[in-house]
Design a protein around this motif. Structure first.
Motif, PDB file in Angstrom:
ATOM      1  N   THR A  71      -3.408   6.489   6.772  1.00 14.50           N
ATOM      2  CA  THR A  71      -4.844   6.517   7.016  1.00 14.50           C
ATOM      3  C   THR A  71      -5.295   5.265   7.758  1.00 14.50           C
ATOM      4  N   HIS A  72      -4.763   4.121   7.383  1.00 10.93           N
ATOM      5  CA  HIS A  72      -5.110   2.850   8.021  1.00 10.93           C
ATOM      6  C   HIS A  72      -4.707   2.849   9.505  1.00 10.93           C
TER       7      HIS A  72
ATOM      8  N   MET B  54       0.851  -1.186   0.000  1.00 16.29           N
ATOM      9  CA  MET B  54       0.000   0.000   0.000  1.00 16.29           C
ATOM     10  C   MET B  54       0.885   1.232   0.000  1.00 16.29           C
TER      11      MET B  54
ATOM     12  N   GLU C  41      -2.030   5.625   2.220  1.00 17.87           N
ATOM     13  CA  GLU C  41      -3.004   4.612   2.636  1.00 17.87           C
ATOM     14  C   GLU C  41      -2.630   4.012   3.989  1.00 17.87           C
TER      15      GLU C  41
END
Length: 96
Positions: free
Chosen positions: A32-33, A25, A29
């Protein structure tokens, strides 16, 4: 597979072609995860090496899903004492 001291998986940094829906990723990303910002994500990858990175053949940075999931699991299950100890070790390691 090699593991870090706190049992997170360690995957070597290298150039490779990354499949579009593979075990990778982007940095955005991953941040954010994990619920963290860009600066903190950079610190996890560059300073503490908690998140494993790879470079695509197009020279773009990507991170492994396994290391992001391991970090997320550690953050949810670690006690305050473990988190403070990890912070202390990272500060000590980076100040030397």
């Amino acid at each position: 597979m090699k593991r870090w001291i706190d049992d997170l998986p360690q995957i070597p940094f290298r150039y490779r072609d990354l499949p579009p829906d593979g075990p990778w990723m982007t940095m955005e990303e991953a941040g954010t995860h994990l619920g963290i910002g860009h600066y903190h994500m950079n610190a996890l990858t560059a300073v503490t090496h908690r998140i494993d990175m790879v470079r695509t053949t197009g020279k773009e940075l990507a991170v492994t899903r396994a290391s992001v999931e391991a970090e997320k699991h550690w953050r949810t299950t670690a006690t305050v004492r473990q988190k403070l100890w990890r912070l202390f070790k990272d500060i000590l390691k980076n100040s030397l």
